[in-house]
Design a protein around this motif. Sequence first.
Motif, PDB file in Angstrom:
ATOM      1  N   GLN A  66       2.583  15.835  -6.325  1.00 50.48           N
ATOM      2  CA  GLN A  66       2.629  15.133  -7.049  1.00 50.48           C
ATOM      3  C   GLN A  66       3.029  14.724  -8.741  1.00 50.48           C
ATOM      4  OE1 GLN A  66       1.019  11.585  -8.302  1.00 50.48           O
ATOM      5  NE2 GLN A  66      -1.290  12.091  -7.625  1.00 50.48           N
ATOM      6  N   THR A  67       3.325  13.818  -9.628  1.00 51.09           N
ATOM      7  CA  THR A  67       4.362  13.711 -10.099  1.00 51.09           C
ATOM      8  C   THR A  67       3.806  14.344 -11.549  1.00 51.09           C
ATOM      9  OG1 THR A  67       5.211  11.232 -10.062  1.00 51.09           O
ATOM     10  CG2 THR A  67       4.940  12.385 -12.234  1.00 51.09           C
ATOM     11  N   ASP A  96       0.869  -1.287   0.058  1.00 47.35           N
ATOM     12  CA  ASP A  96      -0.357   0.286   0.627  1.00 47.35           C
ATOM     13  C   ASP A  96       0.344   1.177  -0.008  1.00 47.35           C
ATOM     14  OD1 ASP A  96      -1.836  -1.463   0.314  1.00 47.35           O
ATOM     15  OD2 ASP A  96      -2.823  -1.130   2.152  1.00 47.35           O
ATOM     16  N   THR A  97       1.824   1.397   0.799  1.00 48.15           N
ATOM     17  CA  THR A  97       2.917   2.299   0.263  1.00 48.15           C
ATOM     18  C   THR A  97       3.381   2.300  -0.733  1.00 48.15           C
ATOM     19  OG1 THR A  97       3.335   1.820   2.799  1.00 48.15           O
ATOM     20  CG2 THR A  97       4.741   3.812   1.578  1.00 48.15           C
ATOM     21  N   ARG A 115       7.495   2.496 -10.587  1.00 45.35           N
ATOM     22  CA  ARG A 115       6.704   1.649  -9.861  1.00 45.35           C
ATOM     23  C   ARG A 115       5.791   0.332 -10.000  1.00 45.35           C
ATOM     24  NH1 ARG A 115       2.177   6.771  -7.090  1.00 45.35           N
ATOM     25  NH2 ARG A 115       4.251   7.628  -7.391  1.00 45.35           N
ATOM     26  N   GLN A 157       3.014   1.439  -3.844  1.00 47.82           N
ATOM     27  CA  GLN A 157       1.613   1.865  -4.655  1.00 47.82           C
ATOM     28  C   GLN A 157       1.690   3.348  -5.206  1.00 47.82           C
ATOM     29  OE1 GLN A 157      -1.831  -0.306  -4.438  1.00 47.82           O
ATOM     30  NE2 GLN A 157      -2.420   1.345  -2.759  1.00 47.82           N
ATOM     31  N   ILE A 158       1.752   4.283  -3.724  1.00 47.64           N
ATOM     32  CA  ILE A 158       1.470   5.528  -3.803  1.00 47.64           C
ATOM     33  C   ILE A 158       3.197   5.914  -4.108  1.00 47.64           C
ATOM     34  CG2 ILE A 158       1.248   7.919  -2.150  1.00 47.64           C
ATOM     35  CD1 ILE A 158      -0.906   5.607  -1.106  1.00 47.64           C
ATOM     36  N   HIS A 159       4.091   5.523  -3.110  1.00 49.28           N
ATOM     37  CA  HIS A 159       5.383   6.377  -3.677  1.00 49.28           C
ATOM     38  C   HIS A 159       6.400   5.810  -4.512  1.00 49.28           C
ATOM     39  CE1 HIS A 159       4.895   8.737   0.071  1.00 49.28           C
ATOM     40  NE2 HIS A 159       3.467   7.613   0.964  1.00 49.28           N
ATOM     41  N   LEU A 183      -0.624   6.184 -13.354  1.00 51.38           N
ATOM     42  CA  LEU A 183      -0.402   6.294 -11.753  1.00 51.38           C
ATOM     43  C   LEU A 183      -1.389   6.896 -10.343  1.00 51.38           C
ATOM     44  CD1 LEU A 183       2.922   9.187 -12.009  1.00 51.38           C
ATOM     45  CD2 LEU A 183       2.999   6.064 -11.568  1.00 51.38           C
ATOM     46  N   MET A 184      -2.143   7.375 -10.735  1.00 48.59           N
ATOM     47  CA  MET A 184      -2.914   8.123 -10.114  1.00 48.59           C
ATOM     48  C   MET A 184      -4.078   6.672  -9.689  1.00 48.59           C
ATOM     49  SD  MET A 184      -4.564  11.991 -10.714  1.00 48.59           S
ATOM     50  CE  MET A 184      -4.778  11.422 -12.187  1.00 48.59           C
ATOM     51  N   GLU A 221      -2.918   4.158  -7.283  1.00 49.88           N
ATOM     52  CA  GLU A 221      -2.377   4.792  -5.812  1.00 49.88           C
ATOM     53  C   GLU A 221      -3.664   4.021  -5.018  1.00 49.88           C
ATOM     54  OE1 GLU A 221      -2.289   9.279  -5.597  1.00 49.88           O
ATOM     55  OE2 GLU A 221      -0.699   9.116  -6.527  1.00 49.88           O
ATOM     56  N   THR A 222      -4.675   3.984  -6.005  1.00 49.66           N
ATOM     57  CA  THR A 222      -5.627   3.129  -5.127  1.00 49.66           C
ATOM     58  C   THR A 222      -5.742   1.361  -5.031  1.00 49.66           C
ATOM     59  OG1 THR A 222      -6.959   3.617  -5.972  1.00 49.66           O
ATOM     60  CG2 THR A 222      -7.036   5.022  -4.889  1.00 49.66           C
TER      61      THR A 222
END
Length: 430
Positions: A28-29, A10-11, A72, A13-15, A286-287, A290-291
């Motif tokens: 945000q990228t 979970d970390t 990512r 997938q965001i960072h 990418l967005m 994140e989820t």
Amino acid sequence: MSDAPSYGFDTLQIHAGARPDPATGARQTPIYQTTAYVFRDAEHAAALFNLQEVGFIYSRLTNPTVAVLQERIATLEGGVGAVCCSSGHAAQIMALFPLMGPGKNVVASTRLYGGTVTQFSQTIKRFGWSAKFVDFDDLDAVRDAIDDDTRAVFGEAIANPGGYITDLRAIADIADAAGLPLIVDNTSATPYLCRPIEHGATLVVHSTTKYLTGNGTVTGGCIVDSGKFDWSASDKFSSLSQPEPAYHGLKFHETFGPLAFTFHGIAVGLRDLGMTMNPQAAHYTLMGIETLSLRMERHVENAVKIAKWLEADPRVDYVTYAGLESSPYHHRVAQVCPKGAGALFTFAVKGGYDACVKLVDALEIFSHVANLGDTRSLIIHSASTTHRQLTPEQQEAAGAAPNVVRLSIGIENAEDLIADLDQALAKATA
């Protein structure tokens, strides 16, 4: 941020791959909507073109937004590198491109997306390549299909359309014994449910259009490199092991080691095939990522409820969901996809082809589209659409018979989805 192994999914997938923009501090990228990049000087330009330095030259090859997405996805899959491109189909061609040559073949599963079957059975012939389609449940048949001209083995982790789960380790062992790379399409599972590299895959391909983006906005593809294959162990993969004339005799595997395939994919594949992902598509994906874990949990939860309801309905002949205990693939879930069997499956409607067409037309929440992996629930009658170009025998083998519809279960309220299927089935089988 350091992508340390201690960070959870979970970390990451965001960072993973993302850092504050050095010029503005943007969190945000950014979308780097530019064609070219200014070189520091002539020496810097020459070093980039000679592959002596990593950097940005031209957005057909490299782009900062796309680079974040590549890092990512590679991190989430457990690979050393990745190359993003314009679509899932582009990813498949780019994965095969350094491996194949005139007269060479790929051994592929019969249970593949219909467009992939067509690409492999028809289109790649124009390159002088061929494909041998084999039931991957028949391990002896897979072994027997491999010959001296085979250059890769190709399958899907969770096969589209039926949701069948492949015994990746068994297939990987066969590929390893033959000195061949295993390429796994992980589109339907995503790295949240399955990480094929941990099961022996050499390369992982994605249609990022689907679950990774998750919102039905952009197309894209990705090839993830495990970095674990020895491209110099034989003379089969000369593009990676032998001197490359376009780079003054540089040998990709000797020079770049575990990243040989990744560098070749950019320096030769994107350079010459031009299957480039645009930066805005990378931004949307990418967005979406994140989820990813949150969405996949809901996708699976809904799929289990709906598959069980359909299996108990007298208007339904059978359901192919591997998450059901009745599925012949249920025993593979814990091994291959421990967090769930995905949200893609088919079911057969009593009444055959005509009933399927009526069902599709009667649904209100489900969208009738040629896509999957959306937050919205989707349905398609594969035999008349995505798989219509196949022979009846190929349709049966792929799990897309005329009496079957494919569902991609979204993240809506499961009770609403069941009610929609109920009323549509009533009209289809009246």
